[in-house]
Design a protein around this motif. Sequence first.
Motif, PDB file in Angstrom:
ATOM      1  N   UNK B 100       0.587  -0.800  -0.154  1.00 30.88           N
ATOM      2  CA  UNK B 100       0.420  -0.165  -0.330  1.00 30.88           C
ATOM      3  C   UNK B 100       0.920   1.220   0.242  1.00 30.88           C
ATOM      4  N   UNK B 103       3.209   1.357  -3.639  1.00 30.67           N
ATOM      5  CA  UNK B 103       2.089   1.718  -4.677  1.00 30.67           C
ATOM      6  C   UNK B 103       2.117   2.946  -4.182  1.00 30.67           C
ATOM      7  N   UNK B 104       1.515   3.384  -3.586  1.00 30.41           N
ATOM      8  CA  UNK B 104       1.086   4.836  -3.534  1.00 30.41           C
ATOM      9  C   UNK B 104       2.169   6.127  -3.654  1.00 30.41           C
ATOM     10  N   UNK B 107       3.649   5.539  -7.310  1.00 31.43           N
ATOM     11  CA  UNK B 107       2.463   6.413  -8.972  1.00 31.43           C
ATOM     12  C   UNK B 107       2.795   7.481  -8.437  1.00 31.43           C
ATOM     13  N   UNK B 108       2.939   7.930  -6.701  1.00 28.94           N
ATOM     14  CA  UNK B 108       2.820   9.892  -7.209  1.00 28.94           C
ATOM     15  C   UNK B 108       3.736  10.258  -7.758  1.00 28.94           C
ATOM     16  N   UNK B 111       3.751  10.237 -11.523  1.00 29.98           N
ATOM     17  CA  UNK B 111       3.339  11.560 -11.909  1.00 29.98           C
ATOM     18  C   UNK B 111       3.746  12.312 -11.245  1.00 29.98           C
ATOM     19  N   UNK B 113       3.634  14.700  -8.495  1.00 26.42           N
ATOM     20  CA  UNK B 113       1.822  14.641  -7.793  1.00 26.42           C
ATOM     21  C   UNK B 113       2.999  16.002  -6.711  1.00 26.42           C
ATOM     22  N   UNK B 114       2.442  16.880  -6.162  1.00 33.01           N
ATOM     23  CA  UNK B 114       2.645  18.109  -4.957  1.00 33.01           C
ATOM     24  C   UNK B 114       2.914  16.842  -4.016  1.00 33.01           C
ATOM     25  N   UNK B 117       0.238  16.183  -1.845  1.00 37.92           N
ATOM     26  CA  UNK B 117      -0.428  14.876  -1.739  1.00 37.92           C
ATOM     27  C   UNK B 117       0.031  13.947  -2.422  1.00 37.92           C
ATOM     28  N   UNK B 121      -1.341  11.020   0.648  1.00 42.54           N
ATOM     29  CA  UNK B 121      -1.324  10.195   0.025  1.00 42.54           C
ATOM     30  C   UNK B 121      -0.913   8.659   0.903  1.00 42.54           C
ATOM     31  N   UNK B 124      -3.492   6.079   3.229  1.00 41.81           N
ATOM     32  CA  UNK B 124      -3.979   6.343   2.508  1.00 41.81           C
ATOM     33  C   UNK B 124      -5.322   4.737   2.398  1.00 41.81           C
ATOM     34  N   UNK B 144      -6.457  16.337   4.143  1.00 41.58           N
ATOM     35  CA  UNK B 144      -6.733  16.298   3.219  1.00 41.58           C
ATOM     36  C   UNK B 144      -6.265  13.992   2.924  1.00 41.58           C
ATOM     37  N   UNK B 148      -8.194  10.938   1.318  1.00 41.08           N
ATOM     38  CA  UNK B 148      -7.486  10.008   0.175  1.00 41.08           C
ATOM     39  C   UNK B 148      -8.560   8.737   1.304  1.00 41.08           C
TER      40      UNK B 148
END
Lengths: 122, 228
Positions: B100, B103-104, B107-108, B111, B113-114, B117, B121, B124, B144, B148
């Motif tokens: 968990x 992978x979170x 992936x972030x 991409x 991400x900020x 974020x 995450x 989550x 935040x 999530x």
Amino acid sequence: MKIGTIIIQILLIHIFLLLAIGLKQLLSIPLPASMIGLVLLFLALVLKIIKLEWVEQGANWLMAELLLFFVPSAVGIVNYNEIASWQGVEMVFIIGISTFIVMSLTAFIADWIVTKKGEKVG
Amino acid sequence: MIIVLVTIMTYVLYRFAKQLNKNSKIPLFHPLLFTPVLIIIIIFATHLSANTYLDGAKLLTHMLGPATIAFAVPIYKHLPVLKKYLGLILISITSGSLIAVFSSFGLSMLLHLDRSFSVSVLPRSITTPIAMEVSKDIGGLPTLTTVFVIITGIVGGMIGPSVIKRFAIKTPIAKGLALGMSAHGVGTNKAMEYGEEATTFSTLAMILAATITIVWGKLLIPSLIGLL
């Protein structure tokens, strides 16, 4: 009659919540009160301080309607403008993929161990 | 007064969504997706502020506490099973919680991400109150993280049955562990459809995942964040 039983049992479960809040403050335990309450109720059941029938119906109702209690937090999402952006969309995508990976791999690992052990589980 | 009104309104809409979901089997009608959507529409249509609603919903949110405590009951009822499968549960949930977090994170990173974020995450997949604690601990934004966690629950509840079916997951143990690990309380709620044994294992997975993730929050996540 059944509704009355459920309400009384939920009130009884609240006593464990109050005990947990007290214990958390007293010993400054770094866990949420609800988790401490879970342990307390579990111990009370194991040590036969309370009987299963005293809380079973109330607990079953709470667990069955759990999603209802999450609804306000989900509505609260409207307060986060960040979510209504491209990043928000990406975030949902990431969470979706990751949740899928976690769920399927955990299931595979557990299923594999159970089957390997050759233990029959009903 | 507003509490009574909001509680009744939410309950009625929730019942409606639950019934619709049960009869139609359409994932879009999942109670945790459809009910909030209806309420948000009502809030906008009546020009109510979301915070008025959230104030009125305090009683409902409060019930998350007793509802978490209630999970002591299935654990107690299935204590012998728990003892028998302790090793299996520990292995599955240790791997699940690592997957968990990684992978979170992966992936972030992918991409771009900020930072807020990507950090928020990470916890989550665990139950809200503990996810907020871990988030605070690792320098994320707890509010935040809550968002999530909720999205995780909605997704997990929706894809759960098809994952179990597609991958032919046979044992109630694996079904329960996977649902509780990946989608915390919402997954455990779904596990109830697979019987008491699945519910118990899902509950155990949920609790253990939260506990182990606290440990990852101290030992593992800080060095991951260092890579950002």
